[in-house]
Design an enzyme around this catalytic site. Structure first.
Site, PDB file in Angstrom:
ATOM      1  N   CYS A   1      -1.987  32.881  11.745  1.00 47.07           N
ATOM      2  CA  CYS A   1      -1.744  33.434  13.083  1.00 47.07           C
ATOM      3  C   CYS A   1      -1.344  32.352  14.071  1.00 47.07           C
ATOM      4  O   CYS A   1      -2.067  32.049  15.026  1.00 47.07           O
ATOM      5  CB  CYS A   1      -2.991  34.148  13.566  1.00 47.07           C
ATOM      6  N   GLU A   2      -0.228  31.695  13.795  1.00 49.05           N
ATOM      7  CA  GLU A   2       0.318  30.670  14.678  1.00 49.05           C
ATOM      8  C   GLU A   2       1.832  30.702  14.495  1.00 49.05           C
ATOM      9  O   GLU A   2       2.306  30.754  13.352  1.00 49.05           O
ATOM     10  CB  GLU A   2      -0.145  29.263  14.257  1.00 49.05           C
TER      11      GLU A   2
ATOM     12  N   GLU B   1       0.840  -1.206   0.000  1.00 49.81           N
ATOM     13  CA  GLU B   1       0.000   0.000   0.000  1.00 49.81           C
ATOM     14  C   GLU B   1       0.875   1.256   0.000  1.00 49.81           C
ATOM     15  O   GLU B   1       0.829   2.057   0.929  1.00 49.81           O
ATOM     16  CB  GLU B   1      -0.875  -0.004   1.256  1.00 49.81           C
ATOM     17  N   PRO B   2       1.698   1.443  -1.026  1.00 50.48           N
ATOM     18  CA  PRO B   2       2.588   2.603  -1.021  1.00 50.48           C
ATOM     19  C   PRO B   2       1.859   3.891  -1.374  1.00 50.48           C
ATOM     20  O   PRO B   2       0.958   3.899  -2.218  1.00 50.48           O
ATOM     21  CB  PRO B   2       3.599   2.253  -2.125  1.00 50.48           C
ATOM     22  N   GLY B   3       2.224   4.959  -0.727  1.00 46.19           N
ATOM     23  CA  GLY B   3       1.655   6.270  -1.051  1.00 46.19           C
ATOM     24  C   GLY B   3       2.778   7.241  -1.361  1.00 46.19           C
ATOM     25  O   GLY B   3       3.089   7.532  -2.511  1.00 46.19           O
ATOM     26  N   ARG B   4       3.450   7.668  -0.300  1.00 45.09           N
ATOM     27  CA  ARG B   4       4.491   8.697  -0.413  1.00 45.09           C
ATOM     28  C   ARG B   4       5.574   8.356  -1.442  1.00 45.09           C
ATOM     29  O   ARG B   4       6.012   9.226  -2.199  1.00 45.09           O
ATOM     30  CB  ARG B   4       5.149   8.849   0.962  1.00 45.09           C
TER      31      ARG B   4
ATOM     32  N   ARG C   1       2.957  19.683   7.067  1.00 47.08           N
ATOM     33  CA  ARG C   1       3.995  18.772   7.588  1.00 47.08           C
ATOM     34  C   ARG C   1       5.038  19.444   8.488  1.00 47.08           C
ATOM     35  O   ARG C   1       5.361  18.911   9.542  1.00 47.08           O
ATOM     36  CB  ARG C   1       4.691  18.027   6.438  1.00 47.08           C
TER      37      ARG C   1
HETATM   38  N1  LLP Z   1      -1.470   1.862   4.474  1.00 46.94           N
HETATM   39  C1  LLP Z   1      -1.944   2.322   5.637  1.00 46.94           C
HETATM   40  C2  LLP Z   1      -2.866   1.475   6.407  1.00 46.94           C
HETATM   41  C3  LLP Z   1      -1.566   3.576   6.112  1.00 46.94           C
HETATM   42  O1  LLP Z   1      -2.034   4.014   7.275  1.00 46.94           O
HETATM   43  C4  LLP Z   1      -0.674   4.373   5.347  1.00 46.94           C
HETATM   44  C5  LLP Z   1      -0.266   5.701   5.814  1.00 46.94           C
HETATM   45  C6  LLP Z   1      -0.202   3.870   4.126  1.00 46.94           C
HETATM   46  C7  LLP Z   1      -0.625   2.597   3.718  1.00 46.94           C
HETATM   47  C8  LLP Z   1       0.703   4.631   3.216  1.00 46.94           C
HETATM   48  O2  LLP Z   1       1.946   4.900   3.774  1.00 46.94           O
HETATM   49  P1  LLP Z   1       3.085   5.574   2.872  1.00 46.94           P
HETATM   50  O3  LLP Z   1       3.520   4.563   1.830  1.00 46.94           O
HETATM   51  O4  LLP Z   1       2.532   6.783   2.219  1.00 46.94           O
HETATM   52  O5  LLP Z   1       4.168   5.905   3.837  1.00 46.94           O
HETATM   53  N2  LLP Z   1       0.851  12.521   7.172  1.00 46.94           N
HETATM   54  C9  LLP Z   1       2.083  11.784   7.423  1.00 46.94           C
HETATM   55  C10 LLP Z   1       1.995  10.356   6.927  1.00 46.94           C
HETATM   56  C11 LLP Z   1       0.840   9.597   7.521  1.00 46.94           C
HETATM   57  C12 LLP Z   1       0.781   8.181   7.019  1.00 46.94           C
HETATM   58  C13 LLP Z   1      -0.486   7.538   7.418  1.00 46.94           C
HETATM   59  N3  LLP Z   1      -0.655   6.215   6.929  1.00 46.94           N
HETATM   60  C14 LLP Z   1       3.230  12.537   6.813  1.00 46.94           C
HETATM   61  O6  LLP Z   1       3.021  13.588   6.226  1.00 46.94           O
HETATM   62  O7  LLP Z   1       4.378  12.115   6.948  1.00 46.94           O
END
Ligand code: LLP
Length: 419
Positions: free
Chosen positions: A346-347, A276-279, A315
């Site tokens: 304003c923070e 489940e990659p995002g970033r 972030r």
């Molecule tokens: N799967 C699940 C169940 C998750 O909770 C997450 C991210 C991912 C996959 C994706 O993770 P990634 O591959 O993107 O690292 N807002 C924070 C990151 C929060 C991540 C939450 N869960 C930031 O800006 O660093």
């Protein structure tokens, strides 16, 4: 600039692919988000190639960047999706994503969300507690519809990341301990409606080591053997997301390093590997372009006050995260100076960088806040009644507006005055 391969200077002006960022800022205004399609596509291809030796379903974590044009491209390339809300589910489907390739994660899914997920026959619901499993069982029985589930295991692994984004430690709210999970799987043996098709874990985000994955996978595979001895045949093993990217130092690992650790576990088995990659797919595709409004000198600091703020990119305020800041125009002969780069909110937490040494800035200068493709616009808000930025997708020399800047009247369009 290695970490942002699609961004480079040409005649001292920062470009993304073949588009001049100064021209783009002039046309669309600032602050604005810009994403490189080429970067997303090359990360996607690299991911698929790295894990190509095994049966692999990459499910993009929608929360990283949920713009429907981004989801649409990923759906076209065959992606599955990891979602955490009804809103994300509807977005994926609006973008053309396949219901059968959706994994529904999240620790507190509402009844209406589960009902809709079952109704749409999504790929799998990742269950996070005994009570959630009971709720799914009663809804499915009442609807007389089958539902695929996997239990999210908490492997008690330290991913060595920021504490706010570590999720696989036993103190965290996420997942189910193995000892609890086994009897839950047993309870699903021959269940009329709830089918245990997989197992899941996600240990955290921005992880730049392979060992935590190896440890988590080992933990999960041990449990899989016990589940199978109950007579339950799982189809997939989902090891979550979390692969880190380079924000500053050259820390991130190529996908192949994770694959080296994980794919041997799947070779010769019938399990599909789900990630489940995002970033790691979208983070370094994006930049937030902002303009310096004023320079403010005080006795202790030089502030560059820019037109973007913590509501646009949270972030730094939330995690003290470090983002690279690049001048859109490199002007030769400017001296170096130390700035706090701050927004108008304003923070005092409204900053992009503190004590950052940069070549001297003046009002009107444009800056690119880099690595702003993931957890940037998706975490933006209207705090201080600020309009969220527009989003632009660059594809070679083409620019596509993929989200308009909020219109002022949209800020209160859901609100009602008293009669
Ligand atoms: N799967 C699940 C169940 C998750 O909770 C997450 C991210 C991912 C996959 C994706 O993770 P990634 O591959 O993107 O690292 N807002 C924070 C990151 C929060 C991540 C939450 N869960 C930031 O800006 O660093």
């Amino acid at each position: 600039m290695n970490q942002f391969p699609e961004y480079d200077y040409r005649q001292d002006t920062l470009h993304v692919e073949n588009v001049d960022l100064a021209a783009l800022a002039l046309q669309y205004g600032t602050p604005c988000y810009v994403y490189s399609k080429k970067h997303l596509q090359s990360q996607w291809t690299a991911l698929c190639e790295a894990f190509g030796a095994v049966d692999f379903l990459p499910c993009y974590a929608v929360k990283a960047n949920s713009n429907i044009a981004i989801l649409q491209m990923l759906a076209d390339w065959g992606a599955g999706f990891d979602i955490v809300s009804l809103g994300e589910m509807e977005r994926v489907m609006a973008a053309g994503g396949e219901a059968g390739k959706i994994m529904f994660s999240g620790v507190a899914k509402r009844e209406d969300e589960l009902r809709k997920a079952i109704h749409c026959q999504i790929g799998c619901i990742n269950v996070e507690s005994e009570f959630e499993l009971q709720r799914i069982g009663s809804i499915a029985a009442e609807m007389e519809m089958p539902v695929n589930v996997s239990l999210r295991i908490n492997p008690d692994v330290n991913p060595k990341t920021h504490p706010y984004i570590a999720t696989g430690l036993k103190e965290s709210k996420f997942g189910i301990a193995s000892e609890t999970a086994l009897p839950l799987y047993r309870s699903l043996l021959n269940h009329a409606w709830v089918h245990p098709v997989g197992i899941d874990c996600h240990i955290g985000s921005q992880i730049v080591e392979t060992q935590p994955y190896a440890d988590a996978a080992q933990h999960v595979f041990k449990l899989v053997a016990e589940i199978e001895s109950l007579g339950i045949q799982l189809q997939h093993i989902d090891l979550g997301g979390g692969f880190g990217i380079n924000y500053d130092a050259d820390q991130a690992l190529p996908f192949s390093k994770y694959a080296d650790v994980l794919t041997p576990l799947f070779t010769g088995t019938n399990y599909q590997l789900v990630l489940e990659p995002g970033r790691s797919l979208i983070g370094n595709a994006g930049a937030l372009i902002t303009s310096v409004e004023y320079i403010k000198e005080t006795d202790s600091k030089s502030f560059a006050l820019v037109d973007a703020a913590m509501n646009d990119l949270l972030r730094p305020a939330l995690y003290d995260a470090w983002h690279s800041l690049l001048p859109v125009h490199k002007v030769s002969g400017r001296a170096e100076k130390t700035y706090d780069i701050v927004g108008p909110v304003c923070e005092s937490g409204d900053f992009f960088a503190r004590s950052r040494v940069m070549s001297e800035l003046g009002a009107g200068d444009l800056l690119a806040v880099m690595s702003a493709g993931a957890y940037a616009m998706s975490m933006a808000s209207n705090y201080n009644s600020r309009q969220r930025p527009c989003e632009l997708l660059v594809d070679n020399d083409q620019v596509h507006l993929i989200r308009r800047r909020d219109a002022l009247e949209e800020l209160w369009s859901n609100e009602l005055t008293l009669c």
